[in-house]
Design an enzyme around this catalytic site. Sequence first.
Site, PDB file in Angstrom:
ATOM      1  N   HIS A 354      34.658 -46.293  -9.799  1.00  0.00           N
ATOM      2  CA  HIS A 354      33.904 -47.060  -8.892  1.00  0.00           C
ATOM      3  C   HIS A 354      32.415 -46.913  -9.567  1.00  0.00           C
ATOM      4  O   HIS A 354      31.582 -47.301  -8.969  1.00  0.00           O
ATOM      5  CB  HIS A 354      33.688 -46.224  -7.571  1.00  0.00           C
ATOM      6  CG  HIS A 354      35.018 -46.662  -6.813  1.00  0.00           C
ATOM      7  ND1 HIS A 354      35.129 -48.036  -6.124  1.00  0.00           N
ATOM      8  CD2 HIS A 354      36.337 -46.151  -6.440  1.00  0.00           C
ATOM      9  CE1 HIS A 354      36.275 -47.940  -5.583  1.00  0.00           C
ATOM     10  NE2 HIS A 354      37.091 -46.608  -5.704  1.00  0.00           N
ATOM     11  N   LYS A 542      23.213 -51.120   3.128  1.00  0.00           N
ATOM     12  CA  LYS A 542      24.005 -50.318   2.295  1.00  0.00           C
ATOM     13  C   LYS A 542      23.402 -49.243   2.060  1.00  0.00           C
ATOM     14  O   LYS A 542      22.515 -48.742   2.527  1.00  0.00           O
ATOM     15  CB  LYS A 542      24.267 -51.272   0.967  1.00  0.00           C
ATOM     16  CG  LYS A 542      22.693 -51.603   0.316  1.00  0.00           C
ATOM     17  CD  LYS A 542      22.742 -52.369  -0.835  1.00  0.00           C
ATOM     18  CE  LYS A 542      23.185 -53.655  -0.729  1.00  0.00           C
ATOM     19  NZ  LYS A 542      24.694 -54.191  -1.071  1.00  0.00           N
ATOM     20  N   ARG A 543      24.119 -48.240   1.352  1.00  0.00           N
ATOM     21  CA  ARG A 543      23.624 -46.770   1.068  1.00  0.00           C
ATOM     22  C   ARG A 543      22.344 -47.107   0.295  1.00  0.00           C
ATOM     23  O   ARG A 543      21.923 -47.799  -0.327  1.00  0.00           O
ATOM     24  CB  ARG A 543      24.636 -46.277   0.209  1.00  0.00           C
ATOM     25  CG  ARG A 543      24.363 -45.016  -0.241  1.00  0.00           C
ATOM     26  CD  ARG A 543      25.600 -44.158  -0.780  1.00  0.00           C
ATOM     27  NE  ARG A 543      26.003 -44.916  -2.080  1.00  0.00           N
ATOM     28  CZ  ARG A 543      25.843 -44.608  -3.211  1.00  0.00           C
ATOM     29  NH1 ARG A 543      24.938 -43.841  -3.485  1.00  0.00           N
ATOM     30  NH2 ARG A 543      26.527 -45.341  -4.010  1.00  0.00           N
ATOM     31  N   LYS A 548      20.299 -49.504  -6.123  1.00  0.00           N
ATOM     32  CA  LYS A 548      20.336 -50.915  -5.345  1.00  0.00           C
ATOM     33  C   LYS A 548      19.254 -51.422  -4.967  1.00  0.00           C
ATOM     34  O   LYS A 548      19.174 -52.615  -4.271  1.00  0.00           O
ATOM     35  CB  LYS A 548      21.059 -50.371  -3.866  1.00  0.00           C
ATOM     36  CG  LYS A 548      22.619 -49.826  -4.047  1.00  0.00           C
ATOM     37  CD  LYS A 548      23.238 -49.394  -2.880  1.00  0.00           C
ATOM     38  CE  LYS A 548      24.815 -48.811  -2.994  1.00  0.00           C
ATOM     39  NZ  LYS A 548      25.565 -49.725  -3.720  1.00  0.00           N
ATOM     40  N   THR A 649      31.141 -54.364  -1.425  1.00  0.00           N
ATOM     41  CA  THR A 649      31.914 -55.081  -0.566  1.00  0.00           C
ATOM     42  C   THR A 649      31.083 -55.658   0.675  1.00  0.00           C
ATOM     43  O   THR A 649      31.469 -56.571   1.291  1.00  0.00           O
ATOM     44  CB  THR A 649      32.882 -54.002   0.313  1.00  0.00           C
ATOM     45  OG1 THR A 649      32.487 -52.950   0.674  1.00  0.00           O
ATOM     46  CG2 THR A 649      34.064 -53.968  -1.021  1.00  0.00           C
ATOM     47  N   LYS A 653      31.498 -58.907   3.083  1.00  0.00           N
ATOM     48  CA  LYS A 653      31.433 -59.052   4.602  1.00  0.00           C
ATOM     49  C   LYS A 653      30.244 -60.109   5.077  1.00  0.00           C
ATOM     50  O   LYS A 653      30.595 -60.884   5.906  1.00  0.00           O
ATOM     51  CB  LYS A 653      31.251 -57.636   5.003  1.00  0.00           C
ATOM     52  CG  LYS A 653      32.154 -56.729   4.873  1.00  0.00           C
ATOM     53  CD  LYS A 653      31.851 -55.334   4.807  1.00  0.00           C
ATOM     54  CE  LYS A 653      32.835 -54.221   4.283  1.00  0.00           C
ATOM     55  NZ  LYS A 653      31.967 -52.930   4.072  1.00  0.00           N
TER      56      LYS A 653
END
Length: 799
Positions: A354, A542-543, A548, A649, A653
């Site tokens: 991942h 998100k985390r 990110k 993901t 969504k």
Amino acid sequence: MNKLSENIINNINKIMEVNFGSDLAAGNPRQVYEALITATNMALKEKRSAFTKKVKEQEAKQVYYMSMEFLVGTSLKNNLWNLGVEDDVAAHLKTAGYDIEDFYEMEPDAGLGNGGLGRLASCYMDSLTTLGYPVTGFSIRYEFGIFKQVIIDGWQNEFPDSWIDKAGYWLNPRLDEEVEVRFFGNVNENWTENGLTTEHTGYVSVLATPYDLFISGYDTEAVNSLRLWSAKATSGFNMDLFSKGEYVKSTENEAIASSISKVLYPADNTYEGKSLRLKQQYFFVSASLQQITKKHFKRYGTFDNFAEKNVIHINDTHPSLCVPELMRILMDDYNYKWDKAWEITAESLAYTNHTVMSEALEKWPVDLVKSHLPRIYTIIEEINRRFCSYIYEHHAHLGGGINNMAIIEGGMVKMANLCIAGSYSVNGVSKLHSEILKADTFRDFNCVYPDKFTNVTNGITHRRWLCQANPLLSELLTEKIGDGFKKSLENIEKFNDFIDDEEVLASLREIKKANKKRLAEYVAKKNGIELNCDSLFDIQVKRLHEYKRQLLNAMHIVDLYLRIKYDGHRPLPKTFIFAAKASAGYFMAKEIIRLICALSEMIERDPDVRDYMKVVFIADYKVSLAEIIIPAADISEQISQAGKEASGTGNMKLMINGAVTLGTMDGANVEIYECVGEDNIFIFGMSTPEVSELARHYNPRSYYEGNARIKRVVDFIKDGIPGKNFDSIYNYLINSDPYMNLADFESYCAAHERVNEAYADSDRFTKMSLKNIANAGMFASDRSVTDYAEGIWHTKPIK
């Protein structure tokens, strides 16, 4: 009313009578809540029993999905909806004066996961069940989950999340299947007439108690199980010590054991934290494999057909100890020789990677593994010796590549390398990610095992993230294209036929407005900020991690603030919404949260700016909160540095709920781009090759000194926010900036200008939204698990 609805309703009434001496109308909400969950769980248990019987009759190949986390969220609505009884049960509760939505709100999210990894595992369990595949998930029954996030003066604080009190009714204890897991001690090796034998002495024993959480599927007879292990000492309470007045020591063994199943991802920046994480990983792997092998041997009396009847899937490196543990069980408990044990192991294990970031690949110090898991370490050592010998003998041309592939190197045990060596399949989770793994991260492994690497692009359970989270959109789709998309998401492409239908476009705008109002009500209650539901909702959930790039988002917000405040800029109103948890010991991630909160507070107090923009950080992000946020999004921020996000993901969504992606060509953004076309997505920033090239000589200070716009933003972060000090972020940006926020900043701002232009044209933007909804079909987790089942696991659904 169908028979299943009748059974559940009758059981609700019976539980109220037997457990509480009351009928439904006279009971209190907590009693009814317990009866409702218990009755639903009973229905799942009955279906599970019938499904298990069919699995045994057909001798179906079993899939065992090993994951450190399963982010299941809440279960009541999902189970009632999947079982097709929600309307009947809601109507029955209404006759006694209860609103089923109140019970949905009472249920806490199960504290079994943190982010995308755990949510992906849960989506896969849902889809595998819906499609009728026999699968068991394995993890830990975390008593307090990850943590409850509370923001105090902008700073993230972590508190225990006591989820089991109200959600524990779903857990079904199986005390009859407890197993022992051993830590520490010594390993004695002895040569006998039967070969080398080992004896593990002086070990600390921990008891693993299983709890089963049943997983329902949509319109199916299947029910699968998520088995969660709880740790306790084999000899918990020492009466002799207690009698001597040593009260703390009398329960010390139980405290040590139970710490294993207390929290998910304890901070590992100390030796004690690393120790606990390693114990957690071995604990659930060993308990799970002991049960799997015991079950198989009881049925077949041999392991010669183990790989034919079972596949054990390693989800990321956390369960990587499956490799040596299965070897240990086969050799030590069932007397298999090394070569045969390795053959069985290597044909039974599959591994999903991942991450593309080599620094994120899990490694453990040799001394830690050797002291905590002495028998496991001797097996890893022998695996490494044989593997390195094979490389030297058959692939000598790789030269220095052996250091990259070695399982033990530089005093560390490399868990990803262990997984690759011990698995028959290794897959990435998006097209781009899998190519990077082969071309870069695991280049040498790919030279040795070119047939071992493959790709399965991630997916989401659209029944959860569209049908349940966004019922208004689901109803519109059903009205226009029928309900076939609920079972098979590829049918959603029929919605493309309505791209020029003014009535449908108007309905989409009304649905988005309604979802924004629902979110705005939540924000007003939790944050005390009133949102303009006519503004553009720009959402990044998100985390919280540097790669990110929530920081890049915050930099643009500062730029927009300065332009409104000082340059006379009067843009369309925009609302920026963040939600994220930072790991407890992750200082920079917490600093970024503090910056976002400071910007929110500053803007809310500024009458010159607050009518044009709002910034909101919503605390304690979780599945149930995502179900409120995601349907309200106009823009989906997917802005990781190119080449760093394996897939994502959240982007899927948001896409299926009509949000338009603003992102880099990273992870599954690449495949979203291919699905919707360049006119229905906002792409910015460097490509992965460009990032790699710039990384050789990247100097963030040159961007700071050579670009007045960047300097203005960075200086404001340092000195411009009243009463706040962000020297840490200032220094980070100009001296380090490892994920190149400054290099992508201008391109990112230009992309926002394109967003503004598109959003100002209502019809154009709504058509973009429709295109994203209608072309989300390939991102169904049903498609993903079918790819796994057919291409990797070689298993079939139960007939």
